[in-house]
Design an enzyme around this catalytic site. Structure first.
Site, PDB file in Angstrom:
ATOM      1  N   ASP A 407     -26.555  42.816   3.234  1.00  0.00           N
ATOM      2  CA  ASP A 407     -27.529  43.119   2.188  1.00  0.00           C
ATOM      3  C   ASP A 407     -27.223  44.514   1.635  1.00  0.00           C
ATOM      4  OD1 ASP A 407     -29.844  42.966   0.652  1.00  0.00           O
ATOM      5  OD2 ASP A 407     -31.163  43.640   2.279  1.00  0.00           O
ATOM      6  N   GLU A 410     -24.557  46.548  -2.946  1.00  0.00           N
ATOM      7  CA  GLU A 410     -24.176  46.747  -4.372  1.00  0.00           C
ATOM      8  C   GLU A 410     -23.330  47.994  -4.575  1.00  0.00           C
ATOM      9  OE1 GLU A 410     -27.204  45.876  -3.241  1.00  0.00           O
ATOM     10  OE2 GLU A 410     -26.961  43.793  -3.846  1.00  0.00           O
ATOM     11  N   ASP A 485     -33.462  39.115  -4.662  1.00  0.00           N
ATOM     12  CA  ASP A 485     -34.919  39.211  -4.578  1.00  0.00           C
ATOM     13  C   ASP A 485     -35.623  38.568  -5.763  1.00  0.00           C
ATOM     14  OD1 ASP A 485     -34.465  40.559  -2.246  1.00  0.00           O
ATOM     15  OD2 ASP A 485     -34.786  42.550  -3.110  1.00  0.00           O
TER      16      ASP A 485
HETATM   17  O1  MIG Z   1     -34.859  46.842   0.092  1.00  0.00           O
HETATM   18  O2  MIG Z   1     -33.798  43.850   4.484  1.00  0.00           O
HETATM   19  O3  MIG Z   1     -32.636  41.179  -0.738  1.00  0.00           O
HETATM   20  O4  MIG Z   1     -33.487  39.657   1.397  1.00  0.00           O
HETATM   21  O5  MIG Z   1     -35.207  40.867   3.259  1.00  0.00           O
HETATM   22  C1  MIG Z   1     -35.056  45.565   0.597  1.00  0.00           C
HETATM   23  C2  MIG Z   1     -34.956  43.713   3.744  1.00  0.00           C
HETATM   24  C3  MIG Z   1     -33.933  45.203   1.522  1.00  0.00           C
HETATM   25  C4  MIG Z   1     -33.432  43.170   0.335  1.00  0.00           C
HETATM   26  C5  MIG Z   1     -32.942  41.776   0.502  1.00  0.00           C
HETATM   27  C6  MIG Z   1     -33.959  40.964   1.238  1.00  0.00           C
HETATM   28  C7  MIG Z   1     -34.216  41.599   2.587  1.00  0.00           C
HETATM   29  C8  MIG Z   1     -34.689  43.039   2.400  1.00  0.00           C
HETATM   30  N1  MIG Z   1     -33.698  43.774   1.617  1.00  0.00           N
END
Ligand code: MIG
Length: 800
Positions: A407, A410, A485
């Site tokens: 996650d 980016e 998200d």
């Molecule tokens: O700033 O890890 O898209 O699936 O549950 C949020 C917490 C960070 C974003 C991800 C989401 C995940 C969440 N993450």
């Protein structure tokens, strides 16, 4: 293409006339008087690469997107010239290059029709701020041309009339038309006059695509740096364009384990251990199939990657084992930010080895994410990826985690403008040092790649499983992905459908959405409708942000639980069908979901359709995307289709009203199809498969189907230990003939097929298996037209 209105005309520079032409095997180079060089590489008869430099010298030729396994070679190549052009002819294409200005026009070599032509063609603007060029290309749109692809853009299928930007971005609660979002896939397919071609602009800088938005008849693309470097990929079938693009940027390096195609349950976050167990036990208690359970960031100690919270998960190895005994695979999240903490070994090691990204003048790239202030590994450096991959040893080999979810790659940074690294951050880029402007769009891809390498190493001899949020073209070689998200709204259900189709059309089929929506809360109806769509997505996972109510299949009352169970069960029954579709994707680059335009481009009705799609080769699905609906209108593509629920046969090529109350959804099966099914299991491997059910849909005429199986994990299939069954069905008025051709060395556990015949127009009076008449009793034939036959038959005759 206007970056700065003031500079629009005075800023643009153009190639001048050709003064030199050279041919080196399949590489043709055209030098213009003002130093511009166009290099065309003929990679295949239908794939040409165009590469321009404005300085007379090309940069080192390196791409993260192009796979070394890409096919090469052509049947024919000839270069001739006339007064005004150089003319390149392959078996599929004729390409004219203007001697005056390097503009190109490409024609179909067979019928000589125009496929694609430059308008201004290649031009550029010098970048005062960063040096180098803003490189640009414009092409004349052909009459009736439409455009598709570009990865995860949350918009209708046909991109015509719109402009897009590619810059991988963390886009919490994005909406329809938000741009850019998480992925950069600078590849589109175009369609006009029943012919399709594609353009892959392999440039990782911030890039833009304009499909007749700025100017009605012009399609253009440009980037804020790097080279004008693109591949022209010809069809004429759109499915060939996508398959060729996928060949170029890579198919998945291995099949997913079969369980990966089961249902996954996730939330931010399930903790502590007792909560995880509560959830998994509830699945078994309510008999809702599920194969994977996720641990989001709270499983760690203070969000430090590769650690476990002692309080919440005192003995992860035991827990993971207990979950595994109950059929659950544990998947954990890993983010790129490494907490600045001298007591934390991963941080210490990264620091000692100099593996973290730095700013232009030397300081580390410091950014705030979940753990607080962090440094970030430079995943564009091979040694760093190697190091990162080794960090997974304990998680995978020792603790027994079965998948990793990347996650924030980016990379996302909190509380800063741009939500990511500043432009000046330095990257190794495989020994081609550059700034973040060039590396940004591939950062997440390289993190997922490093994770994949670790999982592959430590899961061996089982197959790895990785999920990533950020991606660039080619990321599909290593990992699956989700759409980020999203929001629990009806519009987002539609968006999830569009994004999954679009990703599949962009070479990245292993995709799914957060079922039910990540932000906010769905009601039961929305959740049920979303599950109905989600079971047709290659990656099928419920996920939610957890700061609102529960989002498990049982969270909305018994009626909804029953609907959700019914559809997840259908997913499990269709596993061999989905696995076969995945095989066709991994083997041939054929997208698992096919938008109707990709399925039948000659039918102009399909060019603007959005909701309906083909799952695999033979199943047509269409979600219900609004509340209180008892059905919907939808377009059924040409041909005859069986309603999956009623066996009613409908004629396509037109819209139909289809009944679909909350416990149903529009699903159709193409006539002549043979659909393989497994029994319902609570998780993959729960039951031995003792019989393969084949749903056979009668057709007056011919149709072929395929079933691919193997051990469901491991690498033996690569050595030929798979079982591929090619079925040829031929229906006549008074007879149904099914031929089977089997290839591969894998011996399936079952010995028989149970055939269920749908729509048979006659009463059976005689059956022959390989020319021997078999008594009904042996076939266990009964009133509902099911019969049991040996799996080894080569020819089956069912006669009136
Ligand atoms: O700033 O890890 O898209 O699936 O549950 C949020 C917490 C960070 C974003 C991800 C989401 C995940 C969440 N993450």
């Amino acid at each position: 293409m206007i970056l700065n209105t003031e500079l629009e005309y005075k800023g643009n520079l153009f190639p001048s006339k050709i003064i030199k032409y050279e041919k080196n095997l399949n590489v043709l180079s055209f030098t213009a008087e003002n130093g511009v060089i166009l290099e065309i590489t003929v990679r295949r008869d239908s794939v040409l690469r165009f590469r321009f430099t404005t300085t007379g010298i090309f940069e080192n030729d390196f791409s993260y997107a192009i796979t070394k396994y890409a096919s090469r070679g052509y049947n024919h190549l000839e270069v001739t010239e006339d007064k005004d052009h150089y003319i390149i002819t392959t078996a599929k294409l004729i390409c004219h290059i203007s001697k005056l200005d390097l503009r190109s026009s490409i024609y179909d070599a067979v019928d000589k029709t125009l496929i694609c032509e430059d308008e201004l063609g290649f031009h550029w603007e010098e970048s005062y701020e960063f040096g180098g060029d803003v490189v640009k290309m414009s092409k004349t749109a052909q009459p009736g041309e439409s455009y598709y692809g570009l990865g995860d853009k949350p918009v209708d299928n046909n991109l015509k009339g719109k402009r897009f930007e590619n810059w991988v971005t963390d886009s919490y609660a994005y909406g329809r038309d938000t741009d850019p979002i998480y992925k950069t896939i600078p590849f589109y397919t175009a369609l006009h006059n029943k012919k399709s071609y594609g353009i892959f602009f392999d440039n990782t800088f911030r890039s833009f695509f304009d499909f007749c938005s700025e100017r009605r008849n012009i399609t253009s693309f440009w980037a804020h740096g790097g080279e004008m470097n693109y591949y022209f990929i010809y069809g004429p079938e759109m499915s060939e364009v996508v398959a060729n693009y996928t060949d170029l940027t890579g198919k998945p390096h291995e099949m997913p384990a079969l369980w990966v195609l089961g249902y996954h349950q996730c939330k931010w976050s399930y903790y502590p251990e007792s909560n995880v167990k509560e959830i998994t036990s509830k699945f078994r208690e309510l008999k809702i199939p599920c194969d994977a359970i996720y641990l989001d960031i709270d499983y760690m100690e203070g969000f430090r990657c590769f650690t476990w919270s002692k309080e919440y998960f005192p003995d992860p190895k035991r827990m993971v084992k207990e979950l595994a005994d109950d059929g659950f695979k544990t998947i954990v999240i890993i983010d790129p930010g490494i907490k600045i903490d001298m007591e934390y070994s991963v941080f210490k090691e990264g620091l000692d080895k100099d593996y973290f990204c730095k700013r232009a003048d030397g300081p580390y790239m410091k950014g705030k994410v979940w753990p607080g202030e962090c440094y970030f590994p430079d995943f564009t450096r091979p040694e760093v990826r190697e190091w990162w991959s080794d960090l997974f040893k304990e998680l995978i080999e020792d603790i027994g985690v079965k998948g990793v979810w990347n996650d924030m790659n980016e990379p996302a940074v909190m509380d800063v403008p741009g939500k990511s690294f500043p432009d000046d951050v330095r990257h190794d880029y495989e020994g081609n040092p550059c700034s973040h402007r060039k590396a940004h769009n591939v950062y997440g891809m390289q993190m997922a790649r490093a994770t994949y390498q670790g999982l592959k190493k430590f899961s061996y001899p089982k197959r790895p499983f990785v999920i990533t949020r950020a991606a660039y073209s080619g990321t599909q070689r290593y990992t699956s992905s989700w759409t980020g998200d999203n929001v629990a709204s009806w519009d987002h259900l539609t968006i999830a459908n569009l994004q999954a189709q679009r990703m599949c059309m962009s070479g990245f089929s292993f995709i799914g959405s957060d079922i039910g929506g990540f932000a906010e809360q769905p009601n039961g109806e929305l959740y049920a409708r979303w599950i109905q769509l989600g079971i047709f997505h290659p990656f099928c996972r419920t996920h939610s942000s957890g700061d609102h109510g529960d989002q498990e299949p049982w969270a909305f009352g018994d009626t909804i639980t029953d609907v959700v169970r019914k559809f997840i069960e259908l997913r499990y029954q269709l596993l061999p069908y989905l696995y076969t579709a995945f095989w066709r994707y991994a083997d041939e680059g054929i997208p698992i979901l096919k938008s109707l335009v990709l399925y039948d481009q000659e039918d102009t009705q399909t060019h603007y359709r959005n909701d309906e799609f083909i799952f695999g080769e033979k199943i047509l699905a269409c979600p219900v995307t609004g509340p209180n609906q008892k059905g919907r209108r939808m377009y059924i593509p040409r041909g005859k289709w069986y309603n999956f629920w009623t066996d009613e046969v409908v004629k396509g090529g037109q819209e139909h009203w289809v009944d679909a109350d909350l416990d149903s959804m529009p699903i159709f099966v193409k006539e002549g199809a043979i659909i393989p099914k497994y029994p319902i299991q609570q998780y993959v491997g729960e039951k031995a498969i003792n019989e393969l059910l084949l749903d056979v849909y009668y057709k007056l005429g011919k149709e072929s189907s395929m079933v691919f199986e193997d051990a469901g994990d491991g690498y033996d299939y690569i050595k030929g230990r798979y079982s591929q069954r090619d079925f040829k069905l031929q229906g006549k008025k008074d007879e149904l003939i099914i031929q089977q051709h089997k290839s591969g060395k894998y011996i399936t556990t079952y010995k028989t097929f149970k055939l269920k015949l749908h729509g048979l127009p006659f009463k059976i009076s005689k059956i022959e298996v390989d020319n021997v008449e078999i008594p009904f009793k042996v076939l266990k034939i009964n009133g509902d037209n099911t019969l049991v036959v040996t799996k080894d038959f080569t020819e089956l005759h069912i006669m009136a």
